[in-house]
Design a protein around this motif. Structure first.
Motif, PDB file in Angstrom:
ATOM      1  N   LYS A   1       0.819  -1.218   0.000  1.00  0.00           N
ATOM      2  CA  LYS A   1       0.000   0.000   0.000  1.00  0.00           C
ATOM      3  C   LYS A   1       0.848   1.261   0.000  1.00  0.00           C
ATOM      4  O   LYS A   1       0.545   2.230  -0.705  1.00  0.00           O
ATOM      5  CB  LYS A   1      -0.923  -0.005   1.220  1.00  0.00           C
ATOM      6  CG  LYS A   1      -2.027  -1.048   1.162  1.00  0.00           C
ATOM      7  CD  LYS A   1      -2.862  -1.023   2.423  1.00  0.00           C
ATOM      8  CE  LYS A   1      -3.977  -2.066   2.376  1.00  0.00           C
ATOM      9  NZ  LYS A   1      -4.769  -2.079   3.645  1.00  0.00           N
ATOM     10  N   GLN A   2       1.927   1.249   0.794  1.00  0.00           N
ATOM     11  CA  GLN A   2       2.705   2.475   0.980  1.00  0.00           C
ATOM     12  C   GLN A   2       3.818   2.666  -0.045  1.00  0.00           C
ATOM     13  O   GLN A   2       4.181   3.798  -0.351  1.00  0.00           O
ATOM     14  CB  GLN A   2       3.298   2.498   2.390  1.00  0.00           C
ATOM     15  CG  GLN A   2       2.281   2.566   3.498  1.00  0.00           C
ATOM     16  CD  GLN A   2       2.914   2.705   4.873  1.00  0.00           C
ATOM     17  OE1 GLN A   2       4.072   3.113   5.012  1.00  0.00           O
ATOM     18  NE2 GLN A   2       2.167   2.370   5.909  1.00  0.00           N
ATOM     19  N   LYS A   3       4.371   1.578  -0.566  1.00  0.00           N
ATOM     20  CA  LYS A   3       5.543   1.689  -1.440  1.00  0.00           C
ATOM     21  C   LYS A   3       5.300   1.241  -2.876  1.00  0.00           C
ATOM     22  O   LYS A   3       6.098   1.550  -3.760  1.00  0.00           O
ATOM     23  CB  LYS A   3       6.702   0.847  -0.873  1.00  0.00           C
ATOM     24  CG  LYS A   3       7.045   1.161   0.576  1.00  0.00           C
ATOM     25  CD  LYS A   3       7.446   2.619   0.749  1.00  0.00           C
ATOM     26  CE  LYS A   3       7.707   2.938   2.220  1.00  0.00           C
ATOM     27  NZ  LYS A   3       7.972   4.380   2.432  1.00  0.00           N
ATOM     28  N   CYS A   4       4.212   0.486  -3.100  1.00  0.00           N
ATOM     29  CA  CYS A   4       3.993  -0.102  -4.432  1.00  0.00           C
ATOM     30  C   CYS A   4       2.742   0.423  -5.112  1.00  0.00           C
ATOM     31  O   CYS A   4       2.324  -0.140  -6.141  1.00  0.00           O
ATOM     32  CB  CYS A   4       3.913  -1.626  -4.318  1.00  0.00           C
ATOM     33  SG  CYS A   4       5.332  -2.393  -3.527  1.00  0.00           S
ATOM     34  N   GLU A   5       2.127   1.451  -4.544  1.00  0.00           N
ATOM     35  CA  GLU A   5       0.915   2.029  -5.117  1.00  0.00           C
ATOM     36  C   GLU A   5      -0.162   0.970  -5.370  1.00  0.00           C
ATOM     37  O   GLU A   5      -0.884   1.002  -6.370  1.00  0.00           O
ATOM     38  CB  GLU A   5       1.234   2.786  -6.415  1.00  0.00           C
ATOM     39  CG  GLU A   5       2.193   3.944  -6.197  1.00  0.00           C
ATOM     40  CD  GLU A   5       2.511   4.702  -7.479  1.00  0.00           C
ATOM     41  OE1 GLU A   5       2.125   4.197  -8.556  1.00  0.00           O
ATOM     42  OE2 GLU A   5       3.128   5.768  -7.399  1.00  0.00           O
ATOM     43  N   GLY A   6      -0.230   0.003  -4.453  1.00  0.00           N
ATOM     44  CA  GLY A   6      -1.260  -1.030  -4.541  1.00  0.00           C
ATOM     45  C   GLY A   6      -0.888  -2.231  -5.375  1.00  0.00           C
ATOM     46  O   GLY A   6      -1.619  -3.225  -5.388  1.00  0.00           O
TER      47      GLY A   6
ATOM     48  N   PRO B   1       7.447  -2.425  -7.853  1.00  0.00           N
ATOM     49  CA  PRO B   1       7.579  -2.626  -9.303  1.00  0.00           C
ATOM     50  C   PRO B   1       8.183  -1.437 -10.030  1.00  0.00           C
ATOM     51  O   PRO B   1       8.779  -1.605 -11.100  1.00  0.00           O
ATOM     52  CB  PRO B   1       6.125  -2.857  -9.749  1.00  0.00           C
ATOM     53  CG  PRO B   1       5.438  -3.392  -8.539  1.00  0.00           C
ATOM     54  CD  PRO B   1       6.082  -2.695  -7.380  1.00  0.00           C
ATOM     55  N   GLN B   2       8.075  -0.246  -9.459  1.00  0.00           N
ATOM     56  CA  GLN B   2       8.642   0.929 -10.120  1.00  0.00           C
ATOM     57  C   GLN B   2      10.168   0.894 -10.169  1.00  0.00           C
ATOM     58  O   GLN B   2      10.794   1.648 -10.911  1.00  0.00           O
ATOM     59  CB  GLN B   2       8.172   2.213  -9.428  1.00  0.00           C
ATOM     60  CG  GLN B   2       8.710   2.396  -8.020  1.00  0.00           C
ATOM     61  CD  GLN B   2       8.252   3.697  -7.389  1.00  0.00           C
ATOM     62  OE1 GLN B   2       8.402   4.768  -7.988  1.00  0.00           O
ATOM     63  NE2 GLN B   2       7.674   3.613  -6.200  1.00  0.00           N
TER      64      GLN B   2
END
Length: 326
Positions: free
Chosen positions: A163-168, A194-195
């Protein structure tokens, strides 16, 4: 496609000498053949031939822990979470293994050894694996890293990271490498958003590891060396029964799995959650890897932990005041 082997060695951030094969999880038997470490002092224990102990043993791990010192405890508390450090921006976590995990691993081990065991053999078999789980990984009462252990369900840590680092999106798990110490083999799993796929593309996905797997809820670890120091060996009795019997005292390596969560900003948890997850342990001053101040005893550490203000008492007090007014 597997990453090109990148071997390096030197002092790490904790001033501990390590060798690392980046991008590979290498079985202990295969490490013995690697030219980079053959005949080096670091291979002294790896090259030992120890027989009669349980290997490999499959553990299903659902909890992870972050152990820290008094100095870092206050930083975690003030920032309300965990942040990556050094140039890699990794927050480091280890497996947390309890007695139930050991019992279940023993049953899987016995079923693999004796797939056709009789009911009588199953009833007669006494717990034996617990006698061999003597490496530092299994000792939850003492730690080389400090007095304060935060423990979370792996699924909760992953969900918070998602939620906080992977935009869901789902976090990406990769084979970061095999770290080799004098008496320890550490298989590192890299977790990232993933970014950052381009940044970490040279590290294979975790599905290529022969030692560690992740099923979305738990880590499946095929442990090769759970003892560190050997003074027992397995003995097969009539009727497919295993017992532990004394053997000549031997030092060996022990292995473990660690998790490096890539995060350049704090992975935030409510202070009530942080406090609920916090337990104190004795600091191993003989092998001090804590890099900071520690408490002189577990009781002192517990007093520090108790003094941490999570806001819950103030909330209860406000409710009591409101009730009195009503």
């Amino acid at each position: 496609m597997a990453a090109k082997t990148n071997f390096r060695e030197g002092r790490n951030a904790r001033n501990k000498y390590e060798s690392i094969f980046e991008g590979e999880h290498i079985l202990i038997n295969d490490l013995r053949t690697r030219k980079e470490i053959v005949e080096r002092p670091i291979s002294r224990y790896i090259n030992k031939e120890i027989i009669g102990y349980p290997t490999s043993v499959e553990f299903h791990i659902t909890e992870v822990a972050h152990v820290t010192n008094l100095t870092s405890l206050h930083k975690i508390w003030d920032s309300e979470g965990f942040k990556g450090h050094n140039e890699n921006q990794f927050s480091w976590w280890s497996q947390k293994i309890n007695n139930c995990d050991i019992q279940e691993a023993e049953e899987r081990y016995l079923e693999r050894l004796f797939p056709n065991r009789s009911k009588e053999a199953k009833s007669a078999q006494q717990p034996v694996l617990k006698q061999f789980t003597t490496s530092p990984l299994f000792n939850n009462e003492i730690s080389r890293y400090g007095n304060f252990r935060f423990t979370f369900p792996l699924s909760e840590l992953m969900e918070t990271y998602k939620k906080q680092k992977c935009e869901g999106e789902e976090p990406v798990l990769r084979v970061y490498g095999t770290k080799i110490f004098r008496q320890e083999i550490e298989y590192v799993v890299l977790v990232h958003s993933p970014q950052f796929n381009e940044k970490f593309k040279n590290f294979p996905l975790l599905t290529s590891s022969p030692i560690v797997d992740y099923d979305g809820h738990r880590i499946i670890w095929k442990a090769q060396a759970i003892c560190e120091t050997h003074n027992l060996e397995l003995d097969l009795q009539l009727g497919d029964i295993l017992v532990a019997k004394p053997m000549f005292y031997q030092f060996y390596v022990w292995d473990q799995v660690s998790f490096a969560f890539h995060t350049n900003e704090v992975l935030i948890f409510p202070k009530t959650k942080l406090k609920a997850s916090l337990r104190c342990c004795e600091h191993d001053s003989k092998i001090d890897l804590s890099l900071g101040k520690n408490c002189s005893s577990v009781k002192d550490a517990e007093r520090v932990a108790e003094s941490l203000n999570d806001g819950e008492k103030e909330e209860h007090k406000s409710e009591e005041i409101k009730l009195e007014k009503d």
